[in-house]
Design a protein around this motif. Sequence first.
Motif, PDB file in Angstrom:
ATOM      1  N   UNK A  44     -31.646  12.269 -36.958  1.00 54.04           N
ATOM      2  CA  UNK A  44     -32.309  13.003 -35.896  1.00 54.04           C
ATOM      3  C   UNK A  44     -31.933  12.423 -34.537  1.00 54.04           C
ATOM      4  N   UNK A  45     -31.421  13.294 -33.670  1.00 58.58           N
ATOM      5  CA  UNK A  45     -30.932  12.917 -32.337  1.00 58.58           C
ATOM      6  C   UNK A  45     -29.749  11.959 -32.404  1.00 58.58           C
ATOM      7  N   UNK A  90     -43.212  31.203 -35.162  1.00 61.44           N
ATOM      8  CA  UNK A  90     -42.490  30.307 -36.060  1.00 61.44           C
ATOM      9  C   UNK A  90     -41.022  30.706 -36.168  1.00 61.44           C
ATOM     10  N   UNK A  91     -40.758  31.973 -36.431  1.00 62.18           N
ATOM     11  CA  UNK A  91     -39.369  32.429 -36.567  1.00 62.18           C
ATOM     12  C   UNK A  91     -38.604  32.245 -35.266  1.00 62.18           C
ATOM     13  N   UNK A  92     -39.267  32.506 -34.134  1.00 68.54           N
ATOM     14  CA  UNK A  92     -38.596  32.388 -32.846  1.00 68.54           C
ATOM     15  C   UNK A  92     -38.179  30.947 -32.575  1.00 68.54           C
ATOM     16  N   UNK A  93     -39.066  29.992 -32.864  1.00 68.70           N
ATOM     17  CA  UNK A  93     -38.732  28.586 -32.649  1.00 68.70           C
ATOM     18  C   UNK A  93     -37.551  28.195 -33.534  1.00 68.70           C
ATOM     19  N   UNK A  94     -37.567  28.627 -34.788  1.00 64.92           N
ATOM     20  CA  UNK A  94     -36.444  28.319 -35.675  1.00 64.92           C
ATOM     21  C   UNK A  94     -35.147  28.913 -35.145  1.00 64.92           C
ATOM     22  N   UNK A 128     -42.695  20.920 -34.175  1.00 71.32           N
ATOM     23  CA  UNK A 128     -41.640  20.016 -34.643  1.00 71.32           C
ATOM     24  C   UNK A 128     -41.121  20.452 -36.013  1.00 71.32           C
ATOM     25  N   UNK A 129     -42.022  20.861 -36.899  1.00 70.80           N
ATOM     26  CA  UNK A 129     -41.613  21.320 -38.232  1.00 70.80           C
ATOM     27  C   UNK A 129     -40.658  22.507 -38.130  1.00 70.80           C
ATOM     28  N   UNK A 130     -40.976  23.451 -37.261  1.00 73.00           N
ATOM     29  CA  UNK A 130     -40.118  24.625 -37.116  1.00 73.00           C
ATOM     30  C   UNK A 130     -38.781  24.262 -36.488  1.00 73.00           C
ATOM     31  N   UNK A 131     -38.797  23.322 -35.557  1.00 69.15           N
ATOM     32  CA  UNK A 131     -37.532  22.858 -34.972  1.00 69.15           C
ATOM     33  C   UNK A 131     -36.662  22.198 -36.033  1.00 69.15           C
ATOM     34  N   UNK A 132     -37.256  21.398 -36.900  1.00 68.74           N
ATOM     35  CA  UNK A 132     -36.489  20.749 -37.960  1.00 68.74           C
ATOM     36  C   UNK A 132     -35.849  21.787 -38.877  1.00 68.74           C
ATOM     37  N   UNK A 138     -28.750  25.020 -38.833  1.00 67.49           N
ATOM     38  CA  UNK A 138     -27.576  25.063 -37.962  1.00 67.49           C
ATOM     39  C   UNK A 138     -26.672  23.845 -38.083  1.00 67.49           C
ATOM     40  N   UNK A 139     -27.030  22.870 -38.912  1.00 67.44           N
ATOM     41  CA  UNK A 139     -26.296  21.608 -39.027  1.00 67.44           C
ATOM     42  C   UNK A 139     -26.225  20.938 -37.653  1.00 67.44           C
ATOM     43  N   UNK A 140     -27.397  20.669 -37.126  1.00 68.26           N
ATOM     44  CA  UNK A 140     -27.556  20.067 -35.810  1.00 68.26           C
ATOM     45  C   UNK A 140     -28.604  18.967 -35.940  1.00 68.26           C
ATOM     46  N   UNK A 141     -28.618  18.041 -35.012  1.00 65.84           N
ATOM     47  CA  UNK A 141     -29.584  16.942 -35.081  1.00 65.84           C
ATOM     48  C   UNK A 141     -30.391  16.756 -33.794  1.00 65.84           C
ATOM     49  N   UNK A 142     -30.030  17.420 -32.711  1.00 66.45           N
ATOM     50  CA  UNK A 142     -30.675  17.186 -31.416  1.00 66.45           C
ATOM     51  C   UNK A 142     -31.959  17.994 -31.320  1.00 66.45           C
ATOM     52  N   UNK A 143     -33.106  17.311 -31.301  1.00 68.93           N
ATOM     53  CA  UNK A 143     -34.409  17.965 -31.254  1.00 68.93           C
ATOM     54  C   UNK A 143     -34.651  18.596 -29.889  1.00 68.93           C
ATOM     55  N   UNK A 144     -35.034  19.879 -29.860  1.00 73.81           N
ATOM     56  CA  UNK A 144     -35.351  20.509 -28.574  1.00 73.81           C
ATOM     57  C   UNK A 144     -36.607  19.914 -27.939  1.00 73.81           C
ATOM     58  N   UNK A 145     -36.714  20.090 -26.629  1.00 72.33           N
ATOM     59  CA  UNK A 145     -37.930  19.754 -25.893  1.00 72.33           C
ATOM     60  C   UNK A 145     -38.669  21.063 -25.619  1.00 72.33           C
ATOM     61  N   UNK A 146     -39.921  21.146 -26.054  1.00 77.50           N
ATOM     62  CA  UNK A 146     -40.730  22.351 -25.868  1.00 77.50           C
ATOM     63  C   UNK A 146     -41.927  22.012 -24.996  1.00 77.50           C
ATOM     64  N   UNK A 147     -42.088  22.759 -23.920  1.00 83.20           N
ATOM     65  CA  UNK A 147     -43.214  22.570 -22.996  1.00 83.20           C
ATOM     66  C   UNK A 147     -44.071  23.831 -22.990  1.00 83.20           C
TER      67      UNK A 147
END
Length: 238
Positions: A44-45, A90-94, A128-132, A138-147
């Motif tokens: 992660x990151x 949930x779907x939108x965040x994913x 965070x769960x939906x971001x994971x 997507x085979x990505x590791x960089x966690x988004x920042x959500x405000x």
Amino acid sequence: MNLIILEAGDFVEPGRVQLRGRRLQHIREVHRVAAGDTLRVGLLDGEIGNGRVIAHSEDGIELAVTLDRTAPAPLPLTLILALPRPKMLKRTIQHVTALGVKKLYLVNAYRVEKSYWQTPWLEAHRLREQCLLGLEQAVDTAMPIIELRKRFKPFVEDELPAIAAGSQRLVAHPVTETPCPVDIDRSTTLAVGPEGGFIPYEVEKLQQQGFEAVHLGPRILRVETAIPVLLSRLFPGR
């Protein structure tokens, strides 16, 4: 799960991790691995690489990990999104996570019902769960920042100028003459309204901050459809 996301707490020693819970269940039921098999993993990151199964039991799985590849580049985008209704959230965040969005502001708008802000899906651990899930897809590791921003006018007037500084500024709005640009080559701040769009007052407030109203054609799309279409036009192939 196209990528097994690892966290710092998974490491029992350098280069060796133990996994349990949801990831163990997925590895066991979907990948059906045996000792010696290799899985695609990412910190992660951090970097992406491979994990070789060195031990497997009912209680957990151990992997010997090699991380040697960088994660995909993030989109040069800040997304300002009117809070979707909970069942769509949930779907939108994913989706936005899988598409490479790393800066997301969920904001209020006239057509956002007050009850939406009470959903437990806005709790930090649930976001965070939906971001994971999006990162794994997507085979990505960089966690988004959500405000979260519950007041539209103060956000647009007081915060948005600094957030959007130096970027191209666009607001998706079906009632305008300008089509959405294609394949832009600069950082962008994109505002997307709720179902039914931003009301004229909100569009005007955004335009006062330098946002240009653009459309996707004559069809009115749901938010979960409009966002992938917008991003595919703005940043094709990224």
